[in-house]
Write an enzyme that holds these catalytic residues in place. Structure first.
Site, PDB file in Angstrom:
ATOM      1  N   THR A  17      29.256   4.497 -14.269  1.00  0.00           N
ATOM      2  CA  THR A  17      29.597   3.289 -15.018  1.00  0.00           C
ATOM      3  C   THR A  17      30.529   3.603 -16.185  1.00  0.00           C
ATOM      4  N   GLY A  22      22.286   7.900 -18.319  1.00  0.00           N
ATOM      5  CA  GLY A  22      21.104   8.425 -18.994  1.00  0.00           C
ATOM      6  C   GLY A  22      21.191   9.930 -19.153  1.00  0.00           C
ATOM      7  N   GLU A  28      21.305   0.413 -11.617  1.00  0.00           N
ATOM      8  CA  GLU A  28      21.308   0.723 -10.186  1.00  0.00           C
ATOM      9  C   GLU A  28      21.733  -0.485  -9.363  1.00  0.00           C
TER      10      GLU A  28
HETATM   11  C1  LIG Z   1      11.643  14.818 -15.435  1.00  0.00           C
HETATM   12  C2  LIG Z   1      11.822  13.449 -14.913  1.00  0.00           C
HETATM   13  C3  LIG Z   1      10.512  12.829 -14.825  1.00  0.00           C
HETATM   14  C4  LIG Z   1      10.245  11.915 -13.954  1.00  0.00           C
HETATM   15  C5  LIG Z   1      11.240  11.398 -12.968  1.00  0.00           C
HETATM   16  C6  LIG Z   1      10.478  10.495 -12.079  1.00  0.00           C
HETATM   17  C7  LIG Z   1      10.958   9.999 -11.013  1.00  0.00           C
HETATM   18  C8  LIG Z   1      12.365  10.288 -10.569  1.00  0.00           C
HETATM   19  C9  LIG Z   1      12.557   9.678  -9.263  1.00  0.00           C
HETATM   20  C10 LIG Z   1      12.905   8.406  -9.098  1.00  0.00           C
HETATM   21  C11 LIG Z   1      13.159   7.478 -10.242  1.00  0.00           C
HETATM   22  C12 LIG Z   1      14.092   6.441  -9.766  1.00  0.00           C
HETATM   23  C13 LIG Z   1      15.169   6.077 -10.467  1.00  0.00           C
HETATM   24  C14 LIG Z   1      15.415   6.513 -11.814  1.00  0.00           C
HETATM   25  C15 LIG Z   1      15.034   5.412 -12.709  1.00  0.00           C
HETATM   26  C16 LIG Z   1      15.926   4.560 -13.166  1.00  0.00           C
HETATM   27  C17 LIG Z   1      17.386   4.605 -12.845  1.00  0.00           C
HETATM   28  C18 LIG Z   1      18.151   4.583 -14.142  1.00  0.00           C
HETATM   29  C19 LIG Z   1      19.442   4.408 -14.182  1.00  0.00           C
HETATM   30  C20 LIG Z   1      20.233   3.888 -13.027  1.00  0.00           C
HETATM   31  C21 LIG Z   1      21.510   4.639 -12.875  1.00  0.00           C
HETATM   32  C22 LIG Z   1      22.647   3.701 -12.580  1.00  0.00           C
HETATM   33  O1  LIG Z   1      22.657   2.560 -12.922  1.00  0.00           O
HETATM   34  S1  LIG Z   1      23.893   4.426 -11.629  1.00  0.00           S
HETATM   35  C23 LIG Z   1      25.108   3.154 -11.499  1.00  0.00           C
HETATM   36  C24 LIG Z   1      24.656   2.065 -10.533  1.00  0.00           C
HETATM   37  N1  LIG Z   1      25.799   1.247 -10.207  1.00  0.00           N
HETATM   38  C25 LIG Z   1      25.826   0.435  -9.140  1.00  0.00           C
HETATM   39  O2  LIG Z   1      24.863   0.277  -8.419  1.00  0.00           O
HETATM   40  C26 LIG Z   1      27.163  -0.222  -8.862  1.00  0.00           C
HETATM   41  C27 LIG Z   1      26.981  -1.458  -7.988  1.00  0.00           C
HETATM   42  N2  LIG Z   1      28.243  -1.753  -7.294  1.00  0.00           N
HETATM   43  C28 LIG Z   1      28.426  -1.320  -6.007  1.00  0.00           C
HETATM   44  O3  LIG Z   1      27.599  -0.684  -5.385  1.00  0.00           O
HETATM   45  C29 LIG Z   1      29.723  -1.699  -5.353  1.00  0.00           C
HETATM   46  O4  LIG Z   1      30.710  -1.944  -6.321  1.00  0.00           O
HETATM   47  C30 LIG Z   1      29.588  -2.983  -4.478  1.00  0.00           C
HETATM   48  C31 LIG Z   1      28.707  -2.655  -3.311  1.00  0.00           C
HETATM   49  C32 LIG Z   1      28.996  -4.128  -5.284  1.00  0.00           C
HETATM   50  C33 LIG Z   1      30.952  -3.408  -4.009  1.00  0.00           C
HETATM   51  O5  LIG Z   1      31.584  -2.264  -3.539  1.00  0.00           O
HETATM   52  P1  LIG Z   1      32.945  -2.408  -2.725  1.00  0.00           P
HETATM   53  O6  LIG Z   1      33.813  -3.381  -3.418  1.00  0.00           O
HETATM   54  O7  LIG Z   1      33.492  -1.069  -2.450  1.00  0.00           O
HETATM   55  O8  LIG Z   1      32.389  -2.925  -1.353  1.00  0.00           O
HETATM   56  P2  LIG Z   1      32.420  -4.353  -0.694  1.00  0.00           P
HETATM   57  O9  LIG Z   1      31.525  -5.319  -1.381  1.00  0.00           O
HETATM   58  O10 LIG Z   1      33.850  -4.752  -0.461  1.00  0.00           O
HETATM   59  O11 LIG Z   1      31.757  -3.934   0.679  1.00  0.00           O
HETATM   60  C34 LIG Z   1      32.460  -3.032   1.529  1.00  0.00           C
HETATM   61  C35 LIG Z   1      31.516  -2.591   2.603  1.00  0.00           C
HETATM   62  O12 LIG Z   1      30.734  -1.523   2.085  1.00  0.00           O
HETATM   63  C36 LIG Z   1      29.366  -1.801   2.289  1.00  0.00           C
HETATM   64  N3  LIG Z   1      28.603  -1.181   1.205  1.00  0.00           N
HETATM   65  C37 LIG Z   1      28.685  -1.466  -0.100  1.00  0.00           C
HETATM   66  N4  LIG Z   1      27.818  -0.700  -0.786  1.00  0.00           N
HETATM   67  C38 LIG Z   1      27.193   0.089   0.114  1.00  0.00           C
HETATM   68  C39 LIG Z   1      26.178   1.090   0.023  1.00  0.00           C
HETATM   69  N5  LIG Z   1      25.609   1.419  -1.159  1.00  0.00           N
HETATM   70  N6  LIG Z   1      25.789   1.700   1.155  1.00  0.00           N
HETATM   71  C40 LIG Z   1      26.335   1.344   2.343  1.00  0.00           C
HETATM   72  N7  LIG Z   1      27.294   0.394   2.526  1.00  0.00           N
HETATM   73  C41 LIG Z   1      27.700  -0.210   1.391  1.00  0.00           C
HETATM   74  C42 LIG Z   1      29.277  -3.300   2.251  1.00  0.00           C
HETATM   75  O13 LIG Z   1      28.099  -3.743   2.883  1.00  0.00           O
HETATM   76  C43 LIG Z   1      30.524  -3.674   3.016  1.00  0.00           C
HETATM   77  O14 LIG Z   1      30.262  -3.484   4.369  1.00  0.00           O
HETATM   78  P3  LIG Z   1      30.872  -4.532   5.432  1.00  0.00           P
HETATM   79  O15 LIG Z   1      30.462  -3.974   6.754  1.00  0.00           O
HETATM   80  O16 LIG Z   1      30.224  -5.852   5.121  1.00  0.00           O
HETATM   81  O17 LIG Z   1      32.347  -4.541   5.188  1.00  0.00           O
HETATM   82  C1  FAD Z   2      18.935   1.298 -19.020  1.00  0.00           C
HETATM   83  C2  FAD Z   2      20.213   1.547 -18.245  1.00  0.00           C
HETATM   84  C3  FAD Z   2      20.441   2.792 -17.682  1.00  0.00           C
HETATM   85  C4  FAD Z   2      21.620   3.037 -16.993  1.00  0.00           C
HETATM   86  N1  FAD Z   2      21.852   4.285 -16.480  1.00  0.00           N
HETATM   87  C5  FAD Z   2      23.037   4.527 -15.860  1.00  0.00           C
HETATM   88  C6  FAD Z   2      23.332   5.832 -15.361  1.00  0.00           C
HETATM   89  O1  FAD Z   2      22.525   6.749 -15.494  1.00  0.00           O
HETATM   90  N2  FAD Z   2      24.533   6.055 -14.759  1.00  0.00           N
HETATM   91  C7  FAD Z   2      25.461   5.045 -14.600  1.00  0.00           C
HETATM   92  O2  FAD Z   2      26.520   5.301 -14.036  1.00  0.00           O
HETATM   93  N3  FAD Z   2      25.194   3.786 -15.048  1.00  0.00           N
HETATM   94  C8  FAD Z   2      24.020   3.519 -15.671  1.00  0.00           C
HETATM   95  N4  FAD Z   2      23.756   2.250 -16.129  1.00  0.00           N
HETATM   96  C9  FAD Z   2      24.791   1.217 -16.001  1.00  0.00           C
HETATM   97  C10 FAD Z   2      24.407   0.192 -14.942  1.00  0.00           C
HETATM   98  O3  FAD Z   2      24.492   0.757 -13.678  1.00  0.00           O
HETATM   99  C11 FAD Z   2      25.361  -0.999 -15.108  1.00  0.00           C
HETATM  100  O4  FAD Z   2      25.046  -1.642 -16.320  1.00  0.00           O
HETATM  101  C12 FAD Z   2      25.224  -1.990 -13.946  1.00  0.00           C
HETATM  102  O5  FAD Z   2      25.763  -1.404 -12.786  1.00  0.00           O
HETATM  103  C13 FAD Z   2      25.935  -3.323 -14.230  1.00  0.00           C
HETATM  104  O6  FAD Z   2      27.298  -3.116 -14.557  1.00  0.00           O
HETATM  105  P1  FAD Z   2      27.859  -3.698 -15.944  1.00  0.00           P
HETATM  106  O7  FAD Z   2      26.907  -3.384 -17.004  1.00  0.00           O
HETATM  107  O8  FAD Z   2      29.275  -3.240 -16.076  1.00  0.00           O
HETATM  108  O9  FAD Z   2      27.860  -5.285 -15.735  1.00  0.00           O
HETATM  109  P2  FAD Z   2      29.091  -6.112 -15.057  1.00  0.00           P
HETATM  110  O10 FAD Z   2      29.403  -5.508 -13.758  1.00  0.00           O
HETATM  111  O11 FAD Z   2      30.143  -6.279 -16.062  1.00  0.00           O
HETATM  112  O12 FAD Z   2      28.349  -7.505 -14.804  1.00  0.00           O
HETATM  113  C14 FAD Z   2      28.129  -8.378 -15.905  1.00  0.00           C
HETATM  114  C15 FAD Z   2      27.603  -9.659 -15.336  1.00  0.00           C
HETATM  115  O13 FAD Z   2      28.623 -10.300 -14.587  1.00  0.00           O
HETATM  116  C16 FAD Z   2      28.074 -10.942 -13.437  1.00  0.00           C
HETATM  117  N5  FAD Z   2      28.740 -10.396 -12.254  1.00  0.00           N
HETATM  118  C17 FAD Z   2      29.370  -9.212 -12.149  1.00  0.00           C
HETATM  119  N6  FAD Z   2      29.884  -9.046 -10.920  1.00  0.00           N
HETATM  120  C18 FAD Z   2      29.586 -10.173 -10.228  1.00  0.00           C
HETATM  121  C19 FAD Z   2      29.863 -10.628  -8.895  1.00  0.00           C
HETATM  122  N7  FAD Z   2      30.535  -9.887  -8.011  1.00  0.00           N
HETATM  123  N8  FAD Z   2      29.392 -11.851  -8.536  1.00  0.00           N
HETATM  124  C20 FAD Z   2      28.691 -12.609  -9.415  1.00  0.00           C
HETATM  125  N9  FAD Z   2      28.408 -12.240 -10.684  1.00  0.00           N
HETATM  126  C21 FAD Z   2      28.856 -11.039 -11.080  1.00  0.00           C
HETATM  127  C22 FAD Z   2      26.575 -10.633 -13.437  1.00  0.00           C
HETATM  128  O14 FAD Z   2      25.886 -11.706 -14.042  1.00  0.00           O
HETATM  129  C23 FAD Z   2      26.479  -9.412 -14.329  1.00  0.00           C
HETATM  130  O15 FAD Z   2      25.233  -9.324 -15.000  1.00  0.00           O
HETATM  131  C24 FAD Z   2      22.575   1.992 -16.838  1.00  0.00           C
HETATM  132  C25 FAD Z   2      22.337   0.723 -17.388  1.00  0.00           C
HETATM  133  C26 FAD Z   2      21.154   0.498 -18.089  1.00  0.00           C
HETATM  134  C27 FAD Z   2      20.913  -0.873 -18.675  1.00  0.00           C
END
Ligand SMILES: CC/C=C\C/C=C\C/C=C\C/C=C\C/C=C\C/C=C\CCC(=O)SCCNC(=O)CCNC(=O)[C@H](O)C(C)(C)COP(=O)(O)OP(=O)(O)OC[C@H]1O[C@@H](n2cnc3c(N)ncnc32)[C@H](O)[C@@H]1OP(=O)(O)O
Ligand code: FAD
Length: 627
Positions: free
Chosen positions: A97, A136, A380
């Site tokens: 992110t 994180g 996530e």
């Molecule tokens: C010591 C430690 C102690 C204890 C630990 C304990 C436990 C640890 C174990 C587990 C804990 C669990 C978790 C940890 C806890 C919390 C987590 C904390 C932080 C979280 C970290 C983050 O947030 S990381 C960042 C996350 N970000 C996102 O998720 C981004 C979301 N956006 C997207 O995924 C993409 O932008 C999108 C999918 C929205 C759009 O992508 P894109 O534009 O490229 O795709 P399209 O929409 O055009 O789709 C194209 C085709 O691709 C397919 N698709 C999309 N995504 C996926 C996928 N993920 N996998 C497979 N296919 C995918 C989509 O379906 C389309 O397919 P078509 O066939 O329809 O064309």
């Molecule tokens: C506690 C915490 C831990 C995190 N840890 C990590 C980490 O370890 N690693 C990492 O990479 N990231 C991490 N993140 C970031 C997290 O993955 C992002 O905040 C999340 O993916 C959302 O992206 P954004 O914040 O840019 O919101 P944006 O993508 O800007 O979205 C803002 C708002 O716009 C609207 N929106 C956006 N897109 C669409 C759409 N296509 N259609 C309709 N509405 C839409 C939704 O209402 C959304 O809430 C963490 C976030 C938090 C809060």
């Protein structure tokens, strides 16, 4: 029993104290208590940690960074980095992110440009919005990041790839040249986690630091694709699958334990005016708040187990080169994470609010849980974005169902059997098979309804992308309906196949029916609109839910006791096993830093002059002594 693991009172610590204490406790657990032959930070011990430690650090290191090395690294890269990470000799995070982008990954701006002459990648954040923001463990702990960046070779962009980048010196822990890194400041929760920012300017890494399981760059700059590029998103699928158990089911179970135990102890008001004050758990209104959330814990747990199994089976297939299950798994994991985090976070707040004023006290342990669960709706994969991803798959399947017999989690879309409900009594509506059928029919109709609306708009000349945008709310509802039918269906199957005592199976069956009926009664508009239930049957559904509340009330405390959380983990004056709520609240309050002196000197300096003035006025002196 190890005093090093006993929790200090988190609420009476500063954020920096909590950050340090969480790190101390986590490392103590990981390095002293847990290691045994062959343990890894992604093994069963982590589940113990996630349960046994109220606040721990290195969640991303253990829950995301290490699994990504396994998913995206070649065997050589795994052999190099996994041991270092597993032994905490390098601390990593998942840096995807950015300040300007989180959901739309194709919009990420950090660039990794291949320098053929030196066989290196040059990493740059070209502008402020490209800065990594949120990961994180990144602000102060991590010395490496798994950086997700746009790969560029000779000016051509190849999309997002994973790069291993060291950001701090392994001896001094100082940031390396070109690295600006720090903590992003106070947040709604996760006080002990140093979510960070990372600005990279001309940071050079060896060619070998591109994680190359799915693609590689040869020394001469030739780019080779080696697998399904959607696997590049695979880590997010795995985390969505894993976090349901850790970050949704478990915290909700803790919140329900606290609220149900407290409601059994707290006496307030009368039901029968001639009797004594009742425990608030005797109010049906209170049961209606709490018990469906208890049911959600179990149903989400059963559904999550099924999803974890599905992910495990899929992973084995991917190892054989078969990625055919990925679309369904992506849709299901995205939908489950979104819908269950939405339900879980809302449920935690419902049970907190049901504890009155003491539920607003940090001494209850509930604000900690509620605030932390709110994050599950964003990280996530932001929930709206995830629900639309799920809906995208459902619409495709609904089209396919017109000509093919579907299988898997969408099989019901091609079920054209008569699904009308013949329930005549509320007992009929407590039948698991009836509840499953109702949820399947509602989901099928919701998907078809959204699809039909979009088709009609396109037929009338609306561009498909505009139709999609305008029908987004219907699509999100379809995703929710799909997940609810999956949760109810998998739970009914799981419970029916469970080998346990008849009395336990009866309770679980009642909880499953309560979850399903609460969902029907909370969404009866859909069930009537789509012809699943008549208005009269909706009345029966409400009666059925109330009947289950009455049946489950006697076992409510026993059910939450079965979650088996220690007082040390709950950290709650309201939820402690002995039920001594008032004594615990008073002791807890007295320990507050505010009470370390009888007179708070810092504020007294402001108050004192007025206190004297007040005395003068009372004794007839002072500026306006009209008294
Ligand atoms: C010591 C430690 C102690 C204890 C630990 C304990 C436990 C640890 C174990 C587990 C804990 C669990 C978790 C940890 C806890 C919390 C987590 C904390 C932080 C979280 C970290 C983050 O947030 S990381 C960042 C996350 N970000 C996102 O998720 C981004 C979301 N956006 C997207 O995924 C993409 O932008 C999108 C999918 C929205 C759009 O992508 P894109 O534009 O490229 O795709 P399209 O929409 O055009 O789709 C194209 C085709 O691709 C397919 N698709 C999309 N995504 C996926 C996928 N993920 N996998 C497979 N296919 C995918 C989509 O379906 C389309 O397919 P078509 O066939 O329809 O064309
Ligand atoms: C506690 C915490 C831990 C995190 N840890 C990590 C980490 O370890 N690693 C990492 O990479 N990231 C991490 N993140 C970031 C997290 O993955 C992002 O905040 C999340 O993916 C959302 O992206 P954004 O914040 O840019 O919101 P944006 O993508 O800007 O979205 C803002 C708002 O716009 C609207 N929106 C956006 N897109 C669409 C759409 N296509 N259609 C309709 N509405 C839409 C939704 O209402 C959304 O809430 C963490 C976030 C938090 C809060």
């Amino acid at each position: 029993n190890d005093t090093s693991m006993q929790h200090r009172n988190l609420n009476h610590m500063t954020r920096e104290e909590r950050f340090s204490e969480a790190m101390r406790r986590t490392l103590y657990a990981l390095k002293v208590l847990l290691p045994r032959e062959g343990w890894t930070p992604v093994g069963p011990e982590m589940k113990y940690l996630a349960r046994a430690i109220k606040e721990f650090t290195f969640i991303i290191h253990a829950g995301v960074f290490i699994p990504c090395i396994m998913s995206y690294g070649t065997n050589e890269q795994i052999a190099k980095w996994f041991p270092l990470a597993a032994d905490f000799r390098i601390i990593g995070t998942y840096a995807q992110t950015e300040l300007g982008h989180g959901s739309f990954l194709r919009g990420l701006e950090t660039i990794a440009t291949y320098d053929r002459a030196n066989q290196e990648f040059i990493i740059n954040c070209p502008k402020i919005t490209a800065m990594k923001w949120w990961p994180g463990d990144m602000g102060k702990s991590a010395n490496h990041v798994l950086l997700m960046a746009e790969l560029v070779i000779d000016g051509k962009k190849y999309g997002m790839h994973g790069f291993m980048v060291q950001i701090r010196d392994l001896t001094t822990h100082e940031p390396l040249p070109g690295v600006t890194v720090g903590d992003i400041g106070a947040k709604l929760s996760f006080e002990s986690v140093d979510n960070g920012f990372l600005y990279l300017q001309n940071v050079r890494i060896p060619r070998e630091n591109l994680l190359s399981k799915l693609s590689e760059v040869h020394p001469d700059g030739t780019y080779i694709k080696k697998g399904n590029q959607r696997l590049m998103y695979g880590s997010m699928v795995r985390v969505r699958v894993n976090l349901i158990a850790h970050e949704i089911v478990m915290p909700l179970a803790k919140a329900c334990t606290i609220a149900v135990r407290y409601s059994a102890v707290r006496r307030q008001g009368l039901i029968n005016p001639s009797k004594e004050e009742v425990p608030v758990l005797d109010y049906v209104a209170q049961q209606h708040k709490l018990l469906p959330q208890v049911a959600t814990v179990f149903m989400a747990h059963f559904a999550a187990k099924q999803l974890v199994k599905m992910h495990h089976d899929y992973s084995l297939e991917v190892e054989k080169g078969n990625t055919s299950q990925l679309p369904e798994l992506h849709a299901l994991s995205a939908g489950m994470k979104a819908c269950l985090s939405e339900q879980g976070a809302a449920g935690a707040e419902i049970v907190r609010r049901a504890c009155g004023g003491h539920g607003y006290s940090c001494g209850s342990g509930l604000p900690f849980i509620v605030n932390r669960m709110l994050a599950t709706c964003t990280y996530e994969g932001e929930n709206t974005v995830m629900q639309l991803q799920c809906a995208r798959y459902l619409i495709k399947c609904a089209d396919q169902a017109k000509k093919d017999k579907l299988t898997g989690s969408v099989w019901y879309l091609s079920d054209f059997s008569n699904m009308s409900c013949t329930a005549q009594t509320f007992g009929d509506l407590q039948e698991p098979s009836v509840l499953v059928k109702l949820h399947e029919r509602r989901a099928k109709c919701a998907v078809q309804h959204a699809g039909k609306k979009m088709q009609n708009m396109v037929k009338n000349g609306t561009p498909a992308h505009d139709a999609w945008n305008m029908m987004a709310t219907l699509l999100i509802n379809a995703a929710r309906a799909h997940i609810m039918q999956y949760v109810v269906g998998t739970s009914v199957t799981y419970i029916s196949e469970l080998s346990c005592s008849a009395s336990l199976k009866k309770i679980l069956t009642q909880l499953c029916a309560l979850y399903a009926l609460h969902n029907i009664n909370s969404n009866c508009g859909d069930f009537v609109k789509f012809g699943c239930l008549t208005s009269a049957q909706c009345d029966l559904a409400q009666e059925a839910e109330f009947n289950l509340l009455k049946q489950l009330r006697p076992d409510a405390v026993g059910i939450v006791d079965s979650f088996d959380f220690t007082d040390d983990i709950l950290q709650s004056c309201l939820g402690a096993y002995d039920g001594n709520v008032y004594e615990r609240l008073f002791e807890w309050a007295k320990q507050a830093p505010m009470n370390k002196t009888e007179v708070h000197q810092d504020s007294y300096q402001y108050l004192q002059p007025y206190l004297h003035e007040g005395r003068d006025v009372l004794e007839g002196r002072g500026r306006n002594s009209k008294l």
